[in-house]
Design a protein around this motif. Structure first.
Motif, short mmCIF file in Angstrom:
data_model
loop_
_atom_site.label_atom_id
_atom_site.label_comp_id
_atom_site.label_asym_id
_atom_site.label_seq_id
_atom_site.Cartn_x
_atom_site.Cartn_y
_atom_site.Cartn_z
N SER A 1 -17.82 -14.23 -48.82
CA SER A 1 -19.08 -13.70 -49.34
C SER A 1 -19.33 -14.17 -50.76
O SER A 1 -20.47 -14.39 -51.18
CB SER A 1 -19.06 -12.17 -49.29
N THR A 2 -18.23 -14.34 -51.49
CA THR A 2 -18.30 -14.86 -52.86
C THR A 2 -17.19 -15.88 -53.03
O THR A 2 -16.05 -15.64 -52.61
CB THR A 2 -18.12 -13.74 -53.90
N ILE A 3 -17.50 -17.00 -53.63
CA ILE A 3 -16.48 -18.03 -53.88
C ILE A 3 -15.61 -17.61 -55.05
O ILE A 3 -16.09 -17.40 -56.16
CB ILE A 3 -17.15 -19.38 -54.16
N ARG A 4 -14.31 -17.49 -54.77
CA ARG A 4 -13.38 -17.04 -55.80
C ARG A 4 -12.31 -18.06 -56.14
O ARG A 4 -11.73 -18.00 -57.22
CB ARG A 4 -12.71 -15.73 -55.35
N THR A 5 -12.01 -18.97 -55.21
CA THR A 5 -10.90 -19.90 -55.41
C THR A 5 -11.35 -21.33 -55.15
O THR A 5 -12.41 -21.56 -54.54
CB THR A 5 -9.73 -19.57 -54.47
N LEU A 6 -10.53 -22.27 -55.55
CA LEU A 6 -10.82 -23.68 -55.27
C LEU A 6 -10.78 -23.94 -53.77
O LEU A 6 -11.55 -24.75 -53.26
CB LEU A 6 -9.79 -24.58 -55.99
N SER A 7 -9.92 -23.23 -53.06
CA SER A 7 -9.86 -23.38 -51.61
C SER A 7 -11.19 -22.96 -50.98
O SER A 7 -11.69 -23.60 -50.05
CB SER A 7 -8.72 -22.53 -51.04
N LEU B 1 -23.83 -20.74 -43.69
CA LEU B 1 -23.54 -21.26 -45.03
C LEU B 1 -24.74 -21.99 -45.61
O LEU B 1 -25.03 -21.87 -46.81
CB LEU B 1 -22.33 -22.18 -44.98
N GLU B 2 -25.45 -22.74 -44.78
CA GLU B 2 -26.64 -23.43 -45.25
C GLU B 2 -27.67 -22.44 -45.77
O GLU B 2 -28.32 -22.67 -46.80
CB GLU B 2 -27.25 -24.28 -44.11
N GLN B 3 -27.84 -21.34 -45.06
CA GLN B 3 -28.79 -20.32 -45.50
C GLN B 3 -28.33 -19.64 -46.79
O GLN B 3 -29.13 -19.37 -47.69
CB GLN B 3 -28.98 -19.28 -44.39
N GLN B 4 -27.03 -19.40 -46.87
CA GLN B 4 -26.49 -18.70 -48.04
C GLN B 4 -26.61 -19.54 -49.31
O GLN B 4 -26.85 -19.00 -50.40
CB GLN B 4 -25.02 -18.34 -47.78
#
Length: 292
Positions: A232-238, A269-272
């Motif tokens: 839901s939120t990008i937190r890491t490089l992975s 993901l495209e929409q997000q």
């Protein structure tokens, strides 16, 4: 990229072809269990890596080391004067200034990009031209997406993310290179694809470790083609590499063809991240011109 793994391809049932595929995997496994043997043009990156990883090296010494590789030198100057790194239009003509402007991470990225393009042009790779071109386009797009995604998160280094995105499929490139050493595989390029699906991630991790990439970058590339719960939120490089890889299309449909829910995951993901698409595409265009 239109790559389809033709499961009914009669070439895949030939005993000679099976033997060469097995031999290629056995040879790669033997290399990975000992000292990995890279094509000769990886030497430049390995030499440069030693200098870049030495905290006692001055910028002047780094510039001297880079000068020993004319192609890398030219690429760095070109990149330093590109719009992405020179928005004010103040061109520089010396390598030392270029290195200062770019930073060491970008220098390493540029060096690796040159190796990857040289790998595509290696003797015997002509039969894999369509596949390598599509993989390279996907790598460029993933690098751009990773940079833009990381820019939205101050805890993640943008240049490190771009490097990880650029080399996340190095294992696939290397498998194609090794396949080019075998006549049966070289003349039937489609038959190697399903091996790449199964092995490119693990082989890529071994190659990146052998190249001395930071552990965080190596770990970020692990299982990047395997569906996971949407962050839901990008937190890491992975997280960055997973999302960037998914947003970049290319060979995703080919690699992930047996995983249910792929289309839905990519659509979500495209929409997000649809608001980031213009920035991603603009940076990909810039990278495509400066790293080719």
């Amino acid at each position: 990229m239109n790559i389809s793994a033709a499961t009914t391809d009669p070439d895949k049932t030939g005993n000679e072809l099976k033997a060469q595929r097995f031999q290629m995997l056995a040879d790669i496994a033997r290399e990975l269990s000992g000292e990995v043997v890279f094509p000769t043009y990886f030497d430049a990156v390995l030499r440069l890596r030693k200098v870049l990883n030495d905290p006692n090296q001055s910028v002047a010494n780094i510039a001297h080391a880079v000068l020993a590789e004319p192609l890398i030198s030219a690429k760095l100057l070109h990149l330093a004067n590109s719009v992405a790194y020179n928005p004010e239009g103040k061109n520089i003509v010396d390598l030392k200034s270029a290195i200062v402007r770019l930073g060491l991470s970008v220098v390493h990225t540029a060096a690796l990009s040159i190796v990857m393009t040289q790998l595509m042009r290696a003797k015997g790779m002509a039969e894999f031209a369509d596949t390598t071109h599509s993989l390279w386009e996907h790598s460029i797009q993933t690098a751009a997406a990773a940079h833009v995604l990381a820019r939205e998160n101050s805890r993640i280094n943008c240049d490190e993310a771009m490097l990880a995105g650029l080399i996340h499929d190095l294992g696939a490139f290397y498998m194609l290179y090794r396949a080019s050493q075998y006549d049966e595989l070289r003349h039937r390029p489609d038959t190697i694809k399903y091996l790449i699906v199964q092995w490119h991630e693990s082989i890529g991790v071994s190659l990146l470790n052998a190249l001395g990439l930071p552990e965080e970058i190596v770990e970020a590339t692990i299982d990047h083609d395997h569906l996971r719960n949407q962050p839901s939120t990008i937190r890491t490089l992975s997280d960055v590499i997973y999302v960037a890889n998914m947003l970049s299309g290319g060979h995703i449909e080919w690699v992930m063809q047996d995983q249910s829910g792929t289309s839905d995951a990519i659509t979500q993901l495209e929409q997000q991240y649809c608001n980031l698409r213009p920035a991603i595409d603009a940076l990909a265009t810039e990278l495509r011109g400066s790293l080719k």
